[in-house]
Each structure stands twice: as C-alpha cells, then as structure tokens.
Design a protein around this motif. Structure first.
Motif: not given
Length: 613
Positions: A566-569, A574-580
C-alpha cells in the motif's frame, strides 16, 4: 459541393449501419411482447430478420474491432478492452477499402477498435453524416447510439426516457433466472426496455432523413446491437446471453438481386461480426481483401460454426473461448479458478451490480445467480434448443461426449489456425511486439504450429491437474507462454503447492514480467513471501503500462495480503496514473485499469478511496 439531397440513381448501393449498445435480440419483431419498437418492427416486416447472429465478443472494444476489420480480434491482439495495439501496416479496415472503391465513409461517432482510427475514415466525428459527402458519391455511414449502454441502463436517469409518453411496467418484466427477482432489478429491467424504445425513435429519425434525401430506396440498412444486455450474466459473459444480438437487414427492391442467397423474410443461418465487413464489401461490389478472416454471409455457402472470445475487460482477466453450431454452445474456460463476478470495481459500480451485491450479502440470491460468484467449470455445453436460458451444463453428461469432443476439436483447430493471441497473454504478446518492433499479428504467426500447439496443450491443463508432477516440466520451457500457463495451472490447483514454492521463487527473476508477476502472486497468496512482495513492487514501477497492469491485477487478487504494498501504491504508483477520468484516472486505457485495480487493492486492505458508482 456537399450533397444534401441526391435522389439520383447510382450503380453502387449506399450502405448505412445503425448500431446500438448492450442489448440482445429483444425487439418486438423477435417475439418479445414486452418491447415497444414500432419503427424497427415495421422495417423488419420489409427486410430480412436474422435469428442466429452473434458478436464474437461480449464487450464493446473487441466486438467493434472484429466488426470493422473483418478479422477475429484474437488474431490481431485487439481482444482486450481498451488497449493500444500495433497492427500490421497492410491492414485496411472496411471504410478504407470502400474509400478506395469510390465510397464516402462517415462514422458517428464511436470507434473503440483498440487501435488508431486516424485517417481511416473520410469523417469520424459527432457531425459525421452521409449528407457531408461530395456530389454523386455513394456512401457507407455508421451511426452508433449510446442510449442503450449499460451506463444509462443502470443509472436509471429519468431524463434519458423523458421523451416517452409511457414507461414499461416493472411488474410485467420477465427476468432471466440468473437475476434476482427484486423490485430494484425489475425497475432496471423495465428501464432497459424504455431505453430500447428511445433507440427505436432514433432509428425513425435516421430513416426519415434518408427519405427526406430521396435515398431510402437507394440504401441498404443494417440495424444491430454490439453484444448482450448491460446487465450481470450478459455483457462480459461468454455465453449466449452475452453474444447473441438482433440484426435486421433492409435491402431495397432495386438491390434484391444482391441477396438472392437468402430465401424468405427470416433467416436462421449462422452469422457473426467477423462476417459483417466482407458482406458489406460484397454488397458494394468490392473485392474482399485476402487478409479478412470473415466471409460473405449472404453467399450460398453457409457457416457451420461461430466462435467467441472473452479476455481482459477493464482490470479483470479471463481467457475463455466458445464455439456454436446452431444448436449446441461449447465454452472452455482457461482460467476457471476466477469467478465470473470478480472482486473488482467494475462489479460494484451501481445499478444491477449493487443490487446483486446487496442481495448476495443478505443471502437472498437465487441459485442461478450464486454461480456467478463461484469458480467456473472448465467446460460447458448448452443445448440452446432445449435450454435457451443456459441453466443445464451437459459437458459431463456421457450422452454428449461426442458432441463435446467435436466442438472442442473445432475450437482447438480454430485457435491454432488463427494463432489466438489470448494464449500468449497480453503482457507477453506486447513485450514481444515491442522487443521486435513489430505487431502482435505477426508475432503470433512467427510461432510454429508445433510451438503454438504446445502452448494450447498446457493452457488446456488448467483446472484439470491432479498431480503437480504433470506441470513441473513446463515451468522450465523456453516458450514464455508455456511457463505462464504452467503457473496458471498451479494457481488453479486445489491441493498443496508447498513442494513447488522453491521452483516458483526461482521464477521471480523471470525476464518476462507476466511470468514473474504471476509467480509473485502465487507465492504471496501461499506464504506471504517477502521476495515476492519486492518483485511486485518493482514491477509496479515499470514504465511499460501493459506490464504494470499485469502486476496491478496480481496485487488486486491478493486481497488483504496486499497491505505491505500500500505505501508504494499510494505514494509512487497512483500519482503517475491519476487524472480527470472519473475524477481519478489519467485516461480511459491502461492508466484507468491500473488505477481501478490498485483502488480495489486498497479497499481490500480496509482503506477507503473515492470511487465512481
């Protein structure tokens, strides 16, 4: 100059495809008394109604790839939902071939082919229309209507059906046995029929436009859906309910000579989506490219079988194949250890899915619905003549041994002949295509028949392994896909795998991410192996999104055992693949599915995350 009204007779027929989403053959003309489809029924009265028509896939992208190419999606590698697949340079899809033959081609508006459509249409947009064509050109136009999609079906938005004077009475709905008979499910089922009625009005509008332009008698019209209903047990399910679609073919009097091979107003000949492109070309008098794998379904020679496929949908893997002979449907599950209804966000997104989960938790599901949450049979045989609702699996019945052998043999031959890339799995086929700067179609055809048959042999062992010694030799195969399927066989094995853990740990260093991620998943589920956690964490950090998705899906399958990741996720992945998209994801392809898998992994570990319902 654009031509808006052109009653001028042309040598080549205009061809109009009217397609819509997520509905099986429930038009009134198919005998469904609950449906209200006056426009389609009137059209059918002067057309050919086909009763045995099948999407080759029970979800949109692979179905649409098959439709537009005239090739099985599993041949091209386009069978996984929303992917970006390199295709052969020589591939020309239906509108490209028709353009070369003098047609104006327009698409309004959905593509979803799993490869780029850029430059392949004269126009593909929300404004695309045959009315935009140059003077004198015949047209091939596609209009796809979204109103019957699972989204509107399950959302129950009153505004979607506000144009209707009356609505279907939920009390009169007739639900299939695999859906619970609850007030909410009846409401959704009735709303689905309301949306079909709205679509019927959209068909009326298009036909009226043809008539206004003086083109109704110059245009061959297809009306069809892309696969089964947007409900549990239909869309995404590789069975008759997921694959069978309605199809009306209207051919004006002046072009009746083009359908001389069909006798009568109703046809029960076997047709599947792979046949639509070559048939359209035949109607247009255009030569069918040799590369196309479908056939002209209007010719005198009829198909003996239709084939189906189910692979990754969203972040849920399946590899399942089917073959149908007009009466018997044979299905083979290559990942039988996975339930139909996986623990994933896509199966908890509201509407009928939320209702299924609620009733499951309350212990109120009927037996037919409970099967969706259980592991699957390796083989299924349905007699659709006697059992149209697919409740009785005959695969283990000795009376049907010969029929199972016949259809299983046909399926094997088809998979080998077409080099079914589902056997290579998404991660392997994409890795090999990237390494060779090639495409998946050519990669699969570089396999010798012997090598591909070996892969199929090991894949068919899954769910049938009685002794681990059967699979051990394949763990060291030089063929990447063989090693992968050997691990899938171990994952499906119901006994103790302890004596293989040392060997599986060696496979954590396999140079193929699809293999190493599966090895890591198995070891963590068995003994929470710390080296395996490290490997999965490293795979999640790869730049290749396809390989990251393989790892993310393995993480989701760990359940609460994913907690050390979970920490690495949360901090790095997740920040790399986040968006709108849905307020969370970068785009509709791999980043969304990576995000969905890792969001579910967090939920499995007791962490609340905002998710779209």
């Amino acid at each position: 100059m654009a031509c808006k009204n052109s009653p001028k007779e042309v040598d080549k027929p205009n061809i109009l495809w009217i397609s819509h989403e997520d509905l099986g053959p429930i038009y009134g003309c198919y005998g469904d008394e609950y449906a209200n489809t006056p426009t389609i029924d009137q059209l059918a009265a002067n057309s050919i109604k086909f009763t045995q028509v099948y999407s080759n896939a029970p979800i949109c992208a692979p179905a649409r790839s098959t439709l537009i190419t005239g090739m099985y999606a599993v041949s091209l590698g386009t069978q996984h939902l929303r992917s970006a697949i390199p295709v052969p340079e020589q591939l020309k899809i239906l509108p490209e071939v028709l353009r070369e033959a003098g047609y104006y081609t327009s698409n309004n508006v959905k593509t979803d082919y799993n490869f780029s459509h850029e430059g392949r249409w004269d126009e593909s947009s929300k404004e695309a229309h045959w009315r935009n064509r140059p003077e004198g050109k015949p047209f091939f136009s596609v209009f796809n209507f979204m109103i019957t999609h699972e989204g509107p079906t399950n959302a129950l938005r009153p505004e979607d059906t506000s144009s209707l004077p009356t609505h279907h009475d939920p009390a009169k709905a007739v639900l299939p046995p695999h859906l619970p008979d609850s007030p909410k499910m009846r409401e959704i089922w009735a709303h689905m029929y309301d949306l079909l009625e709205v679509f019927d009005g959209q068909v009326k509008d298009l036909l009226s436009q043809l008539e206004e332009d003086g083109l109704l008698e110059e245009t061959i019209v297809f009306v069809f859906a892309d696969h089964g209903h947007g409900m549990p047990g239909h869309k995404r399910w590789l069975d008759n309910a997921g694959l069978q679609v309605p199809f009306i073919l209207h051919v004006p009097d002046k072009y009746q000579h083009l359908v001389e091979g069909i006798s009568g107003a109703t046809s029960d000949r076997l047709v599947s989506f792979v046949d639509f492109a070559p048939t359209t070309l035949a109607l247009a008098g255009v030569n069918i490219p040799e590369m196309m794998e479908g056939r002209d379904f209007l010719s005198k020679e009829e198909s003996k079988y239709v084939f189906g496929y189910r692979d990754r949908a969203d972040d849920c893997y399946e590899v399942a194949r089917s073959v149908y002979d007009g009466r018997y449907l044979y299905i083979r599950h290559f990942m039988p250890q996975l339930p139909y209804y996986q623990n994933a966000l896509i199966f908890n997104k509201g509407g009928s899915y939320t209702e299924m989960n609620r009733l499951r938790d309350a212990g109120e599901l009927p037996d037919a619905a409970k099967k969706m949450f259980a592991t699957k049979p390796v083989e299924i045989l349905y007699d659709l003549q006697e059992d149209p609702l697919e409740q009785n699996n005959l695969a283990s019945n000795p009376e049907f041994e010969n029929k199972v052998a016949e259809l299983a043999g046909e399926l094997d031959e088809w998979m080998i002949q077409n080099r079914d890339t589902g056997l290579l799995t998404e991660g392997i086929m994409m890795q090999q295509a990237n390494q060779s700067n090639s495409n998946v179609y050519e990669i699969s055809r570089a396999y010798s028949t012997a090598s591909f048959t070996e892969v199929l042999k090991v894949a068919k062992m899954v769910g049938k392994i009685t002794q681990l010694s059967e699979v051990i030799p394949y763990l060291e195969s030089e063929i990447d896909a063989v090693r992968f399927w050997a691990l899938i066989g171990i994952d499906a094995y119901e006994g103790d795998i302890g004596k293989l853990t040392v060997k599986i740990q060696e496979m954590l260093s396999d140079e193929v991410p699809a293999v190493s991620s599966k090895a890591a998943e198995i070891l963590i589920k068995y003994e929470e192996n710390q080296v395996a956690y490290k490997v999965l964490g490293e795979l999640l950090l790869l730049e290749d999104e396809v390989q990251v998705l393989q790892a993310a899906i393995s993480v989701r399958r760990l359940g609460a055992k994913a907690k050390p990741l979970i920490p690495i996720i949360t901090k790095e992945i997740l920040p790399k693949y986040s968006g709108e998209i849905w307020g969370r994801y970068k785009n509709w392809s791999y980043p969304m599915f990576i995000g969905m898998a890792l969001d579910q992994a967090q939920l499995n570990c007791g962490i609340n995350v905002p998710t779209k319902k």
